[in-house]
Scaffold this active site. Structure first.
Site, PDB file in Angstrom:
ATOM      1  N   HIS A  54      -8.051 102.560  34.576  1.00 56.12           N
ATOM      2  CA  HIS A  54      -7.741 102.242  36.157  1.00 56.12           C
ATOM      3  C   HIS A  54      -7.159 101.177  36.431  1.00 56.12           C
ATOM      4  CE1 HIS A  54      -8.518 103.607  40.350  1.00 56.12           C
ATOM      5  NE2 HIS A  54      -8.485 102.171  40.426  1.00 56.12           N
ATOM      6  N   GLU A  55      -7.907  99.902  36.102  1.00 58.36           N
ATOM      7  CA  GLU A  55      -6.916  98.623  36.247  1.00 58.36           C
ATOM      8  C   GLU A  55      -5.908  98.292  35.772  1.00 58.36           C
ATOM      9  OE1 GLU A  55      -8.631  97.446  38.896  1.00 58.36           O
ATOM     10  OE2 GLU A  55     -10.411  98.684  38.817  1.00 58.36           O
ATOM     11  N   GLY A 111     -16.411  97.401  41.603  1.00 60.95           N
ATOM     12  CA  GLY A 111     -16.532  97.827  40.117  1.00 60.95           C
ATOM     13  C   GLY A 111     -15.824  96.980  39.145  1.00 60.95           C
ATOM     14  N   ALA A 112     -14.634  96.776  39.695  1.00 61.96           N
ATOM     15  CA  ALA A 112     -13.357  96.158  39.042  1.00 61.96           C
ATOM     16  C   ALA A 112     -12.323  95.693  40.068  1.00 61.96           C
ATOM     17  CB  ALA A 112     -12.880  96.669  37.784  1.00 61.96           C
ATOM     18  N   MET A 113     -11.489  94.627  39.704  1.00 66.70           N
ATOM     19  CA  MET A 113     -10.605  94.272  40.555  1.00 66.70           C
ATOM     20  C   MET A 113      -9.313  93.997  39.730  1.00 66.70           C
ATOM     21  SD  MET A 113      -9.171  93.928  43.597  1.00 66.70           S
ATOM     22  CE  MET A 113      -7.353  93.442  43.698  1.00 66.70           C
ATOM     23  N   GLU A 114      -8.041  94.572  40.254  1.00 66.80           N
ATOM     24  CA  GLU A 114      -6.728  94.489  39.391  1.00 66.80           C
ATOM     25  C   GLU A 114      -5.881  93.217  39.479  1.00 66.80           C
ATOM     26  OE1 GLU A 114      -5.578  96.767  43.069  1.00 66.80           O
ATOM     27  OE2 GLU A 114      -7.604  96.632  41.785  1.00 66.80           O
ATOM     28  N   ASN A 115      -6.739  92.111  39.590  1.00 67.25           N
ATOM     29  CA  ASN A 115      -5.727  90.932  39.747  1.00 67.25           C
ATOM     30  C   ASN A 115      -4.918  90.720  38.584  1.00 67.25           C
ATOM     31  OD1 ASN A 115      -7.953  89.989  41.662  1.00 67.25           O
ATOM     32  ND2 ASN A 115      -9.229  89.766  40.031  1.00 67.25           N
ATOM     33  N   HIS A 158      -2.865  99.657  37.412  1.00 63.41           N
ATOM     34  CA  HIS A 158      -2.404  98.904  38.461  1.00 63.41           C
ATOM     35  C   HIS A 158      -1.301  97.693  38.342  1.00 63.41           C
ATOM     36  CE1 HIS A 158      -4.355 100.570  42.047  1.00 63.41           C
ATOM     37  NE2 HIS A 158      -5.716 100.332  41.232  1.00 63.41           N
TER      38      HIS A 158
END
Length: 965
Positions: free
Chosen positions: A385-386, A349-353, A389
């Site tokens: 959410h991201e 869904g998404a990624m917290e890079n 992080h």
């Protein structure tokens, strides 16, 4: 040995001009920084070489004989910094492939003398230098040992380098590699995303490193505890823009090998894990803003999406959410910028890079004219959410993937707080009950569940790591941390959290480090009283699976706890260090008055204050702040049901949802009768709030799944139609015959429930309404009359009651859609048809990326399986093609778990159980990746369903028949 790729001298010279000349200075600073940051670490990863242990979900090979046969890195080397140059080619080469080339210099310290360098490397073609895959130097100018031998260990995904002598402890070395890789469309590592804009095909080079894919982009020490500083240089086509974790600090146009390119260098990253790296090359556009603390904020997307304003909403909420987290954590945002980018192809869904968060388009873009309120809320929640992080997970990172639950569970909890701050009128914090607590109850009540935290040695292979990205880690983690915050109080919770983040900034921890800091916060708060330490209370929730059902007998005051199992006959073979007992915080009311909290510490105890008299009722787990179910003696249940039927508003809205969810699940566990659970639905004809209705529909959906292929479905449908009709009429009235939009946020959602469920239960007025709206659209495709909030249900119901004409129209609209949220609605609605050959055709489309994007394939198959007509078709399709699906999507795919669960959730016959077991046997050698545990749970769930149908079907039919008269 395959031919490698060597970076040209011209490229090396240009690279030196814009940063590599400072290599010695950078390395020296990195060494000093690394030593300063690591000297006080309490839990270094060094000192342990993991061995393979027995893992129930994966066949165990023989004991590894060599260090390179282990899936965990040795403790002898520790990275300090990387200098990485990458050049993605956005056009196919002479072999018809998209590729990228690159070079890397990793600076590392030798912690323990060794003659072996083991570094992760997967699916990269390394250039041979003097017959070897790498070149080694010593930072102080000394002569390092020469390379004796080197090879790629495919099984464990390593580059292995044997030396003729030993590296010296305390010395700093540099390992150089040149490499070439495929810029594939597999959604992993450094990969390719494609889209068409204004009739022109465009290619994006992008990345997804979590959990074990950084090794597909460059050789690296690819474990979360192996933090380092990264110096990134991207070479890209003229006219494209390059993004990475840091802010770009130099851009040069030049010519390399006859190709005009741009070279972009980025500021060094903070000390961070490899899985948080990100690189993107595209011709995207962006919108820009900044926070109160002057952090640059940019939203990137396709040019047309940006021009249409689809990035504006995400930009507007990012600033407030970052501001909230800075205050909540009491720690400033650690970076100079926050880029967020919407990608046409993205597996998660998404990624917290860190500093460059990647999203699916549906999770970041919002079109106010086309997207629904649900789409808007999703953007807010996922962004929250991201961004959570950026501190919890990125600034402070868990040492190993066995503690993933704390990282993802924490973000899943505080996303509600961040979203609530950004949109305070939505009351979004209440929705954690539906989307996390009730959701995970269904999984954690199975004997095949697992604890939040497992031993490090149980999680080694990439497939085992992928299995950790599941409902337990995200939703149970959120529920348990929410409970912890509730009984500590939020001020104490955030004080301990802030102390934890400040002590371990840029380092790694284990989950008990957080307990230490929370305990210190408790100790400094005189008015807080706990029955035991934070460690002892919380370890019972973390180190054993499941949760208790708390039973209160209001006639005697007796209160007990017991491990709740959905199937009471199932066998729990996982031992518990606490014998499946918990310290349970009981928040309760009696007769509508909230009482003092009580801690249930034993299996059984007696509390006279919990006795009631007359028609007085008792209600425990107020606002569902605790992670447990509640049962009562029959008299108290009768009083609660009577209260619902006479004046349900006296009971808090969350607890009305709780009563419905608890009774239905207690009935499935044979603790209550199914007819008592059904009696709690009688009051629904008076209910107008979203949360109780959503809880009811989810629980009644189990009855529908068990009945919709059998003779009892007609009477079930008749009863539910009677209960939903008043809600349907309520919304017809308050919307002036569907011409207006409800004002309250949750009313917008409940209007969707009213129409969706009424149509599903066969209310003809509803079906006529949705068909007429859809027909109006078909007559004038350029003017859609359907309100965005209602599109999904209108599309689905019109296609379900229609035929080929409706399906083909929706397919054309899907192919022409330029807004991702609109495309997602149409893609789902197409799964609603009852025409088998259309569903079979759609299944075939799922394995053709030209028809259905790879990121959407497994979810589309899952949605087809949710259709009673589509379920057997999807099951046959998966069984026939499992080897291909598994090979194409890889053992690391997070979506296999959802796919197996979706396709098997209706299974309730002996024949289906045999098919399921045969499927497991047939493909044991192929494997199931992240779906391994889901397959075990599907077998357990099917057994439970079979028994439930046999024991309850006739009684339910009899009760429904009497109620429908």
């Amino acid at each position: 040995m395959a031919k490698g790729f060597y970076i040209s001298k011209n490229l090396r010279l240009v690279g030196l001009l814009i940063g590599a000349a400072a290599l010695v200075t950078i390395i020296a600073l990195s060494v000093a920084y690394n030593r300063e940051k690591t000297k006080n670490m309490q839990c270094p990863v060094d000192g342990v070489v993991m061995t393979t242990t027995d893992v129930s979900s994966i066949p165990t090979p023989s004991t590894p004989k060599h260090p390179w046969d282990h899936y965990r890195l040795p403790d002898s080397l520790s990275p300090i910094s990387y200098n990485i140059t990458l050049w993605p080619r956005l056009q196919v080469n002479q072999d018809g492939l998209y590729v990228f080339t690159g070079e890397s210099a990793v600076v590392f310290e030798c912690r323990r003398p060794t003659d072996l360098i083991i570094i992760h490397c997967n699916k990269l073609n390394l250039t041979l230098v003097n017959g070897h895959h790498a070149r080694l130097t010593c930072l102080d100018g000394a002569v390092p040992p020469t390379i004796k031998n080197s090879w790629l260990q495919v099984e464990t995904e390593y580059l292995v380098i044997q030396l003729n002598g030993q590296l010296s402890a305390g010395k700093i070395y540099v390992l150089f590699t040149d490499f070439k890789g495929e810029l594939a469309d597999d959604l992993e590592g450094f990969y390719r995303s494609e889209y068409t804009e204004d009739g022109v095909k465009k290619v994006v080079a992008t990345s997804h490193m979590q959990a074990t894919y950084a090794r597909k982009a460059f050789p690296c020490f690819d474990e979360p505890a192996m933090k380092a500083v990264f110096h990134i240089l991207l070479i890209h086509d003229r006219g494209t823009v390059a993004l990475s974790n840091g802010l770009d600090v130099a851009t040069i146009n030049t010519t390399l090998n006859g190709t005009e390119v741009t070279m972009t260098r980025f500021e060094p990253t903070k000390r961070m894990s490899t899985y948080l790296l990100a690189f993107v090359v595209s011709d995207f556009d962006h919108v820009t803003g900044s926070t109160e603390s002057n952090v640059l904020v940019r939203i990137w997307a396709r040019r047309k999406a940006v021009a249409e304003g689809q990035g504006a909403y995400a930009l507007n909420v990012t600033g407030p959410i970052l501001r909230f987290y800075e205050r909540y954590y009491n720690v400033s945002y650690p970076l100079s910028k926050s880029d967020q980018i919407a990608l046409p192809d993205f597996g998660a869904g998404a990624m917290e890079n860190w500093g460059l968060i990647t999203y699916r388009e549906t999770a970041l873009l919002f079109d106010s004219e086309i997207s629904s309120m649900g789409n808007k809320e999703r953007v807010t929640s996922v962004v929250a959410h991201e961004l959570a992080h950026m501190w919890f997970g990125n600034l402070v990172t868990l040492r190993w993937w066995n503690d993933l639950w704390l990282n993802e569970g924490f973000a899943s909890y505080v996303e509600y707080l961040g979203a609530d701050y950004a949109e305070p009128t939505w009351n979004i914090k209440e929705q954690i009950i539906l989307y996390d607590v009730h959701k995970v109850f269904a999984v954690d009540a199975l004997a095949s569940s697992h604890p939040l935290s497992q031993k490090e040695e149980e999680i080694n292979r990439p497939a085992e790591i992928s299995e950790m990205f599941n409902t337990i880690s995200y939703s149970k983690g959120a529920a348990v941390l929410r409970m912890l915050s509730e009984f500590l109080s939020e001020p104490v919770f955030v004080r301990g959290l802030s102390s934890y983040l400040k002590e371990f900034a840029f380092n790694n921890t284990v989950y008990t480090d957080l307990w230490d800091h929370l305990q210190k916060a408790v100790a400094s708060t005189p008015d807080i009283s706990l029955p035991d330490t934070v460690h002892n209370i919380m370890n019972r929730w973390v180190l054993q699976m499941g949760f208790p059902v708390v039973t209160i007998d209001t006639t005697t005051g007796q209160i007990t706890q017991k491990h709740f199992l959905l199937d009471p006959d199932s066998v729990v073979d996982r031992p518990s260090p606490y014998n499946y007992t918990w310290f349970v915080p009981v928040i309760w009311m009696k007769g509508g008055v909230t009482q003092q909290p009580h801690w249930l510490l034993r299996t059984t105890e007696r509390q006279n204050i919990m006795r009631t008299s007359g028609t007085e009722w008792l209600l425990a787990n107020l606002k569902m702040s605790g992670y447990y179910r509640v049962n009562y003696n029959l008299e108290n249940w009768e009083h609660l049901i009577n209260q619902l039927n006479t004046d349900h508003l006296v009971i808090p809205v969350i607890n009305r949802a709780q009563i419905l969810d608890d009774t239905f699940n207690l009935a499935r566990a044979k603790i209550l009768t199914t007819t008592l659970a059904l009696r709690t639905t009688r009051y629904l004809s008076q209910e107008r709030d979203y949360i109780p209705w959503e809880s009811a529909i989810r629980n009644l959906n189990y009855f529908i799944l068990m009945f919709d292929r059998g003779p009892g479905y007609g009477v079930l449908q008749a009863y539910l139609k009677k209960q939903i009709t008043p809600l349907f009429e309520h919304f017809r009235t308050i919307t002036a015959n569907w011409t207006q939009v409800p004002v309250a946020h949750n009313d917008k959602y409940n209007q969707v429930n009213a129409i969706a469920f009424a149509c599903r239960m066969g209310l003809e007025d509803c079906r006529l309404l949705t068909r007429s709206w859809f027909r109006d659209w078909m007559r004038n495709p350029h003017s859609n009359p359907i309100h965005p909030n209602l599109k999904s249900i209108v599309y689905c119901n019109a296609i379900a009651t229609g035929g080929v004409e409706e399906w083909d129209f929706a397919w054309i609209m899907l192919r022409n859609a330029t807004v991702a949220s609109e495309a997602a609605k149409l893609r789902w609605a197409l799964t609603c048809t009852k025409v088998p050959w259309l569903l079979n055709r759609y299944l075939e489309y799922c394995l053709d990326p030209a028809q259905i994007r790879k990121q959407d394939a497994t979810s589309t198959i899952s949605n087809i399986a949710s259709n009673a007509v589509g379920m057997p078709l999807a099951w046959d399709f998966i069984r026939a093609r499992w080897s291909y699906i598994y090979a194409e999507y890889g053992e690391g795919s997070f979506s296999f778990s959802n796919l197996i669960s979706a396709v098997t959730r209706r299974f309730s016959t002996e024949f289906e159980l045999k098919q399921l077991k045969q499927f497991k046997e047939d493909y044991a050698q192929v494997g199931f990746g992240s779906g391994t545990q889901a397959l075990a749970q599907a077998i357990e769930r099917t057994n439970s369903n079979m028994k439930w149908v046999a024991e309850n079907q006739q009684n339910i039919i009899n009760w429904l028949t009497s109620e429908s008269r």
